[in-house]
Scaffold this active site. Structure first.
Site, PDB file in Angstrom:
ATOM      1  N   THR A   7       0.815  -1.214   0.000  1.00  0.00           N
ATOM      2  CA  THR A   7       0.000   0.000   0.000  1.00  0.00           C
ATOM      3  C   THR A   7       0.854   1.273   0.000  1.00  0.00           C
ATOM      4  OG1 THR A   7      -1.525   1.264   1.400  1.00  0.00           O
ATOM      5  CG2 THR A   7      -0.086  -0.245   2.542  1.00  0.00           C
ATOM      6  N   ASP A   8       0.279   2.364  -0.468  1.00  0.00           N
ATOM      7  CA  ASP A   8       0.996   3.647  -0.414  1.00  0.00           C
ATOM      8  C   ASP A   8       1.069   4.184   1.011  1.00  0.00           C
ATOM      9  OD1 ASP A   8      -1.682   4.355  -0.093  1.00  0.00           O
ATOM     10  OD2 ASP A   8      -1.708   5.869  -1.678  1.00  0.00           O
ATOM     11  N   GLU A   9       0.275   3.598   1.936  1.00  0.00           N
ATOM     12  CA  GLU A   9       0.248   4.128   3.307  1.00  0.00           C
ATOM     13  C   GLU A   9       1.575   3.936   4.035  1.00  0.00           C
ATOM     14  OE1 GLU A   9      -3.186   3.435   5.658  1.00  0.00           O
ATOM     15  OE2 GLU A   9      -4.545   3.555   3.949  1.00  0.00           O
TER      16      GLU A   9
ATOM     17  N   TYR B 258      -2.061  -0.352  10.900  1.00  0.00           N
ATOM     18  CA  TYR B 258      -2.177  -1.045   9.606  1.00  0.00           C
ATOM     19  C   TYR B 258      -0.948  -0.773   8.749  1.00  0.00           C
ATOM     20  CZ  TYR B 258      -3.384  -1.589   4.663  1.00  0.00           C
ATOM     21  OH  TYR B 258      -3.354  -1.911   3.318  1.00  0.00           O
TER      22      TYR B 258
ATOM     23  N   LYS C 142       2.031  -3.291   7.323  1.00  0.00           N
ATOM     24  CA  LYS C 142       2.331  -3.487   5.890  1.00  0.00           C
ATOM     25  C   LYS C 142       3.788  -3.109   5.611  1.00  0.00           C
ATOM     26  CE  LYS C 142      -0.006  -4.572   2.921  1.00  0.00           C
ATOM     27  NZ  LYS C 142      -0.369  -5.907   2.354  1.00  0.00           N
TER      28      LYS C 142
HETATM   29  P1  NAD Z   1      -9.729  -7.369   1.863  1.00  0.00           P
HETATM   30  O1  NAD Z   1      -9.781  -7.096   3.331  1.00  0.00           O
HETATM   31  O2  NAD Z   1     -10.927  -7.102   1.020  1.00  0.00           O
HETATM   32  O3  NAD Z   1      -9.336  -8.896   1.600  1.00  0.00           O
HETATM   33  C1  NAD Z   1      -8.324  -9.540   2.345  1.00  0.00           C
HETATM   34  C2  NAD Z   1      -8.458 -11.037   2.063  1.00  0.00           C
HETATM   35  O4  NAD Z   1      -7.408 -11.707   2.808  1.00  0.00           O
HETATM   36  C3  NAD Z   1      -9.786 -11.636   2.544  1.00  0.00           C
HETATM   37  O5  NAD Z   1     -10.303 -12.493   1.566  1.00  0.00           O
HETATM   38  C4  NAD Z   1      -9.416 -12.402   3.811  1.00  0.00           C
HETATM   39  O6  NAD Z   1     -10.248 -13.518   4.040  1.00  0.00           O
HETATM   40  C5  NAD Z   1      -7.979 -12.821   3.498  1.00  0.00           C
HETATM   41  N1  NAD Z   1      -7.199 -13.061   4.701  1.00  0.00           N
HETATM   42  C6  NAD Z   1      -7.079 -12.241   5.784  1.00  0.00           C
HETATM   43  N2  NAD Z   1      -6.304 -12.824   6.724  1.00  0.00           N
HETATM   44  C7  NAD Z   1      -5.896 -14.012   6.198  1.00  0.00           C
HETATM   45  C8  NAD Z   1      -5.077 -15.062   6.688  1.00  0.00           C
HETATM   46  N3  NAD Z   1      -4.519 -14.998   7.915  1.00  0.00           N
HETATM   47  N4  NAD Z   1      -4.883 -16.152   5.909  1.00  0.00           N
HETATM   48  C9  NAD Z   1      -5.463 -16.224   4.675  1.00  0.00           C
HETATM   49  N5  NAD Z   1      -6.266 -15.279   4.171  1.00  0.00           N
HETATM   50  C10 NAD Z   1      -6.479 -14.176   4.925  1.00  0.00           C
HETATM   51  O7  NAD Z   1      -8.453  -6.565   1.346  1.00  0.00           O
HETATM   52  P2  NAD Z   1      -8.215  -5.811  -0.028  1.00  0.00           P
HETATM   53  O8  NAD Z   1      -8.713  -4.432   0.094  1.00  0.00           O
HETATM   54  O9  NAD Z   1      -8.667  -6.683  -1.137  1.00  0.00           O
HETATM   55  O10 NAD Z   1      -6.612  -5.742  -0.021  1.00  0.00           O
HETATM   56  C11 NAD Z   1      -5.829  -6.806  -0.540  1.00  0.00           C
HETATM   57  C12 NAD Z   1      -4.362  -6.451  -0.403  1.00  0.00           C
HETATM   58  O11 NAD Z   1      -4.087  -5.250  -1.102  1.00  0.00           O
HETATM   59  C13 NAD Z   1      -3.909  -6.208   1.024  1.00  0.00           C
HETATM   60  O12 NAD Z   1      -2.610  -6.725   1.175  1.00  0.00           O
HETATM   61  C14 NAD Z   1      -3.904  -4.699   1.166  1.00  0.00           C
HETATM   62  O13 NAD Z   1      -2.949  -4.273   2.116  1.00  0.00           O
HETATM   63  C15 NAD Z   1      -3.488  -4.291  -0.227  1.00  0.00           C
HETATM   64  N6  NAD Z   1      -3.962  -2.968  -0.688  1.00  0.00           N
HETATM   65  C16 NAD Z   1      -5.284  -2.621  -0.578  1.00  0.00           C
HETATM   66  C17 NAD Z   1      -5.721  -1.398  -1.072  1.00  0.00           C
HETATM   67  C18 NAD Z   1      -7.174  -0.984  -0.992  1.00  0.00           C
HETATM   68  O14 NAD Z   1      -7.485   0.164  -1.318  1.00  0.00           O
HETATM   69  N7  NAD Z   1      -8.093  -1.842  -0.614  1.00  0.00           N
HETATM   70  C19 NAD Z   1      -4.802  -0.522  -1.662  1.00  0.00           C
HETATM   71  C20 NAD Z   1      -3.450  -0.901  -1.734  1.00  0.00           C
HETATM   72  C21 NAD Z   1      -3.053  -2.132  -1.254  1.00  0.00           C
HETATM   73  O1  DAU Z   2      -4.176   3.967   0.418  1.00  0.00           O
HETATM   74  C1  DAU Z   2      -4.382   2.600   0.306  1.00  0.00           C
HETATM   75  C2  DAU Z   2      -5.239   2.121   1.461  1.00  0.00           C
HETATM   76  O2  DAU Z   2      -6.558   2.596   1.217  1.00  0.00           O
HETATM   77  C3  DAU Z   2      -5.238   0.610   1.615  1.00  0.00           C
HETATM   78  O3  DAU Z   2      -3.943   0.163   1.914  1.00  0.00           O
HETATM   79  C4  DAU Z   2      -6.218   0.174   2.709  1.00  0.00           C
HETATM   80  O4  DAU Z   2      -6.273  -1.244   2.775  1.00  0.00           O
HETATM   81  C5  DAU Z   2      -7.591   0.718   2.355  1.00  0.00           C
HETATM   82  O5  DAU Z   2      -8.509   0.393   3.381  1.00  0.00           O
HETATM   83  C6  DAU Z   2      -7.543   2.233   2.155  1.00  0.00           C
HETATM   84  O6  DAU Z   2      -7.295   2.916   3.412  1.00  0.00           O
HETATM   85  P1  DAU Z   2      -8.098   4.246   3.828  1.00  0.00           P
HETATM   86  O7  DAU Z   2      -8.079   4.390   5.288  1.00  0.00           O
HETATM   87  O8  DAU Z   2      -7.630   5.391   3.011  1.00  0.00           O
HETATM   88  O9  DAU Z   2      -9.583   3.829   3.284  1.00  0.00           O
HETATM   89  P2  DAU Z   2     -11.042   4.054   3.933  1.00  0.00           P
HETATM   90  O10 DAU Z   2     -12.036   3.714   2.891  1.00  0.00           O
HETATM   91  O11 DAU Z   2     -11.161   3.404   5.266  1.00  0.00           O
HETATM   92  O12 DAU Z   2     -11.060   5.627   4.173  1.00  0.00           O
HETATM   93  C7  DAU Z   2     -10.908   6.541   3.090  1.00  0.00           C
HETATM   94  C8  DAU Z   2     -10.926   7.940   3.671  1.00  0.00           C
HETATM   95  O13 DAU Z   2     -12.262   8.218   4.145  1.00  0.00           O
HETATM   96  C9  DAU Z   2     -10.018   8.124   4.883  1.00  0.00           C
HETATM   97  O14 DAU Z   2      -9.470   9.424   4.856  1.00  0.00           O
HETATM   98  C10 DAU Z   2     -10.949   7.975   6.082  1.00  0.00           C
HETATM   99  C11 DAU Z   2     -12.273   8.502   5.553  1.00  0.00           C
HETATM  100  N1  DAU Z   2     -13.483   7.863   6.101  1.00  0.00           N
HETATM  101  C12 DAU Z   2     -13.554   6.507   6.099  1.00  0.00           C
HETATM  102  C13 DAU Z   2     -14.669   5.857   6.602  1.00  0.00           C
HETATM  103  C14 DAU Z   2     -14.741   4.340   6.625  1.00  0.00           C
HETATM  104  C15 DAU Z   2     -14.523   8.652   6.582  1.00  0.00           C
HETATM  105  O15 DAU Z   2     -14.457   9.895   6.574  1.00  0.00           O
HETATM  106  N2  DAU Z   2     -15.634   8.006   7.066  1.00  0.00           N
HETATM  107  C16 DAU Z   2     -15.739   6.643   7.112  1.00  0.00           C
HETATM  108  O16 DAU Z   2     -16.778   6.118   7.610  1.00  0.00           O
END
Ligand code: NAD
Ligand code: DAU
Length: 348
Positions: free
Chosen positions: A131-133, A156, A160
């Site tokens: 992630t970019d975080e 988180y 990562k």
């Molecule tokens: P998600 O939470 O939707 O899915 C995570 C998946 O991992 C689920 O299917 C869960 O069952 C599985 N999982 C969790 N713990 C596990 C374990 N111990 N063993 C096996 N499986 C397990 O997450 P996502 O949003 O699809 O993110 C996927 C990946 O991409 C993550 O590594 C996250 O850090 C990264 N990522 C997410 C975003 C985003 O915006 N969602 C952005 C950048 C990177």
């Molecule tokens: O940047 C990549 C990341 O983006 C991933 O690595 C994470 O897995 C993914 O969850 C996401 O993280 P964020 O915290 O940015 O996503 P989220 O959707 O939780 O929140 C987006 C923005 O909105 C953040 O600034 C918090 C705000 N927010 C979120 C929720 C859930 C609100 O204001 N209200 C809310 O209820």
């Protein structure tokens, strides 16, 4: 089979799009979706491909080294694409240890399983999705590049960042072939409605408050999930060993503006009076340690490999809202917990 690729977290949001892309595009690869099905994993996301002969699902926790070893042996795994993780920042604030367990210890477990199973490490790839975080928080200027120093600010992002360091340490110490990518915020179909965009879509439908943290001025860079999956495909096949690539949408939005946009589109789709859904916006207590701004410079993957997003934000958000409105039953089941009951009955 030309390759036997283990994709972890394949039942989750991004993982399910990556699994589908690989299963459909590469019929001569075997794709093993390994996932322990936490609340965020949902096999219903993949019902359209479950009968395909090059697709297998394996319910395994990445923390279980015995079962991991078994999977590598049973399926003669040639490569790994690692997405399994605890992914929600708010949950990491209330339960940091579960993030350390899956994101750090689980990743090291998987690295060990791969290193121990593969005889000639030069023949195999461990692709780590991050992630970019990990780069921390930006003020209103500048972008994250691949050489921005790590500065994670939430449990988180710290977990990562630690997993990224372990992947690089295995490359340096044991000669594991690795590629890493750090991506910005994804949105699209199948995202669990705890994240901002699907939460808003769901709450607008239900006429519930839309919680905006603080003043809604935090900025995120949004990328349509299928564009992220395409980038992973490209980097898996053409990324340079040992390299890191940033992936982003060139698409920065303040949270409040995105919430207002979703309200506007939902008013049109639901036939409500303009401004109706925006009345649900509720400013609430800010997230602890809330990062102000993320912004990715995706020049490297663009210039070296020609990747760029296919969806504009206008087309992507439209498709996303359509998907949630067309899949009311999916939304109903994941919010009611019915699907967890189903998995308990079927998979224990
Ligand atoms: P998600 O939470 O939707 O899915 C995570 C998946 O991992 C689920 O299917 C869960 O069952 C599985 N999982 C969790 N713990 C596990 C374990 N111990 N063993 C096996 N499986 C397990 O997450 P996502 O949003 O699809 O993110 C996927 C990946 O991409 C993550 O590594 C996250 O850090 C990264 N990522 C997410 C975003 C985003 O915006 N969602 C952005 C950048 C990177
Ligand atoms: O940047 C990549 C990341 O983006 C991933 O690595 C994470 O897995 C993914 O969850 C996401 O993280 P964020 O915290 O940015 O996503 P989220 O959707 O939780 O929140 C987006 C923005 O909105 C953040 O600034 C918090 C705000 N927010 C979120 C929720 C859930 C609100 O204001 N209200 C809310 O209820």
């Amino acid at each position: 089979m030309k390759k036997s690729i283990l994709i972890t977290g394949g039942a989750g949001f991004i993982g399910s799009h990556v699994v589908r892309l690989f299963v459909n595009r590469y019929p001569d690869y075997r794709i093993i979706n390994l996932d322990c099905l936490t609340y965020a994993g949902n096999l219903e996301n993949l019902s359209d491909i479950e009968g395909k002969t090059n697709y297998v699902f394996s319910k395994v926790d990445i923390n279980d080294s015995t079962q991991l070893e078994q999977v590598f042996n049973d399926f003669q795994v040639t490569d790994v694409i690692h997405l399994a993780a605890e992914s929600h920042v708010d949950r990491s604030i209330t339960d940091p240890l579960s993030f350390v367990k899956t994101n750090v210890v689980g990743t090291v477990n998987l690295l060990n399983a791969a290193k121990n199973y593969w005889k000639d490490l030069s023949q195999h790839l461990f692709y780590h999705v991050s992630t970019d975080e990990v780069y921390g928080s930006l003020d209103n200027g500048g972008f994250f590049t691949e050489s921005t120093p790590y500065d994670p600010q939430s449990p988180y992002s710290a977990s990562k960042a630690a997993s990224d360091h372990f992947v690089r340490a295995y490359a340096n110490t044991y000669g594991l072939r690795t590629v890493l990518s750090n991506c910005s915020n994804n949105y699209g179909p199948n995202q669990f409605p705890e994240k901002l965009i699907p939460l808003c879509i769901h709450n607008i439908k239900e006429e519930k408050p839309l919680p905006v943290y603080g003043k809604g001025e935090n900025v995120r860079d949004w990328l349509y999930v299928e564009d992220h999956a395409r980038a992973i495909d490209l980097l898996f096949h053409q990324g340079e060993t040992g390299n890191t690539y940033n992936i982003g949408g060139f698409n920065e939005w303040k949270n409040i503006d995105i919430v207002r946009l979703v309200c506007e589109i939902m008013d049109q789709k639901l036939g409500r009076t303009a401004g109706e859904s925006a009345k649900l916006i509720t400013f609430v207590k800010d997230r602890a340690g809330h990062d102000l701004r993320y912004a990715i410079d995706a020049k490297k993957i663009n210039e070296e490999l020609g990747w760029k997003p296919l969806q504009t934000f206008e087309t992507g958000i439209e498709k996303t809202i359509h998907w949630y409105l067309d899949n009311e039953a999916w939304l109903q089941r994941v919010t009611s917990g019915d699907y967890l009951k189903y998995y308990q009955e079927h998979y224990g």
